[in-house]
Design an enzyme around this catalytic site. Structure first.
Site, mmCIF file in Angstrom:
data_model
loop_
_atom_site.group_PDB
_atom_site.id
_atom_site.type_symbol
_atom_site.label_atom_id
_atom_site.label_comp_id
_atom_site.label_asym_id
_atom_site.label_seq_id
_atom_site.Cartn_x
_atom_site.Cartn_y
_atom_site.Cartn_z
ATOM 1 N N HIS A 148 6.193 41.131 33.047
ATOM 2 C CA HIS A 148 6.167 39.820 32.402
ATOM 3 C C HIS A 148 7.228 38.891 32.983
ATOM 4 O O HIS A 148 6.997 37.674 33.078
ATOM 5 C CB HIS A 148 6.323 39.969 30.884
ATOM 6 C CG HIS A 148 5.060 40.413 30.223
ATOM 7 N ND1 HIS A 148 4.246 39.566 29.513
ATOM 8 C CD2 HIS A 148 4.445 41.631 30.196
ATOM 9 C CE1 HIS A 148 3.188 40.238 29.061
ATOM 10 N NE2 HIS A 148 3.298 41.495 29.459
ATOM 11 N N HIS A 171 9.815 42.066 24.300
ATOM 12 C CA HIS A 171 8.740 41.082 24.111
ATOM 13 C C HIS A 171 9.088 40.025 23.067
ATOM 14 O O HIS A 171 8.315 39.750 22.142
ATOM 15 C CB HIS A 171 7.432 41.789 23.754
ATOM 16 C CG HIS A 171 6.715 42.344 24.946
ATOM 17 N ND1 HIS A 171 6.311 41.553 26.010
ATOM 18 C CD2 HIS A 171 6.335 43.607 25.253
ATOM 19 C CE1 HIS A 171 5.711 42.304 26.913
ATOM 20 N NE2 HIS A 171 5.729 43.560 26.492
#
Length: 251
Positions: free
Chosen positions: A82, A28
């Site tokens: 994502h 992330h």
């Protein structure tokens, strides 16, 4: 009509005869923390390999740098949900784009058109839905969220219907309900996706996302990145600034 993600479904890696293999949870965008943690574990960029559970991007400050790790010959990753946000980005789909922004995708709007094209190419050319790594303890499988079968690997997983692919990239049933079962064909399966305060082993599936890139909350007071080494009897877990912790493979 539903179309599966434009990435290859599976890749097999033979034993690393030159160095060690490590496994890392969702990055992330935490490029700096990863570099510091690799230094802490004395990672050898010439001989070691690092396998990631996907979700390299969003939330943290260096999403593009994390994606560019896919150019390195020591770094490999499965596709995360994502990355799927990025692949499905469409200027005309305001609702889908809003959902991505709420989940940390604002960085994508601050980069150049060339970098947007590069980001997509890095994902399509390098990421897979599943990886298998042959280690000294046997086969270790990697998938972003949940593996929807009882035997590893399913090499044509890209041909699955929408529901099963959703489970592979978004599923949380195993970790939320603490389901314990053993998938045949793999010694260990490593996943990310659902953040946990500390890595959790359920049966032979390890959940390794410990919240990197996210702010502290009531469930995870200290979000961080975790890296795992495997041995015959235990999993050795590393996080920045702390002594390693251990989980017994046999419970």
């Amino acid at each position: 009509m539903y179309t599966s993600p434009p990435v290859r479904c599976h890749e097999y890696f033979p034993k690393n005869k030159r160095g060690s293999d490590f496994f890392v949870g969702d990055l992330h965008g935490e490029f700096k923390e990863l570099q510091q943690l690799l230094k802490q574990i004395n990672f050898n960029f010439s001989s070691d390999r690092l396998f990631a559970t996907g979700d390299l991007i969003d939330r943290g400050s260096d999403s593009l740098k994390c994606l560019k790790l896919l150019n390195q010959d020591w770094f490999f990753s499965v596709l995360g949900n994502h990355e799927l946000f990025l692949l499905e980005y469409d200027d005309d789909n305001l609702y889908k784009n809003m959902i991505w922004k709420k989940n940390g995708g604002s960085w994508f709007h601050s980069i150049t058109d060339e970098e947007k094209i590069l980001s997509r190419q890095l994902i399509v050319n390098n990421m897979k839905l599943t990886l298998t790594v042959n280690t000294h303890i046997g086969l270790v499988g990697i998938i972003h969220a949940e593996y929807p079968f009882r035997t590893w690997p399913k090499e044509d997983i890209s041909e699955l219907d929408k529901e099963l692919l959703h489970q592979a990239l978004w599923g949380r049933n195993i970790i939320k309900n603490k389901l314990v079962f053993y998938t045949k064909g793999a010694k260990l399966i490593i996943s990310g996706h659902t953040s946990v305060a500390l890595p959790v082993l359920l049966g032979n599936q390890l959940f390794l996302d410990t919240g990197a890139g996210s702010p502290p909350n009531e469930s995870i007071y200290s979000p961080h990145l975790s890296i795992c080494e495997v041995s015959e009897k235990h999993l050795k877990l590393h996080s920045l600034g702390y002594e390693p912790k251990y989980i017994s493979i046999d419970g």
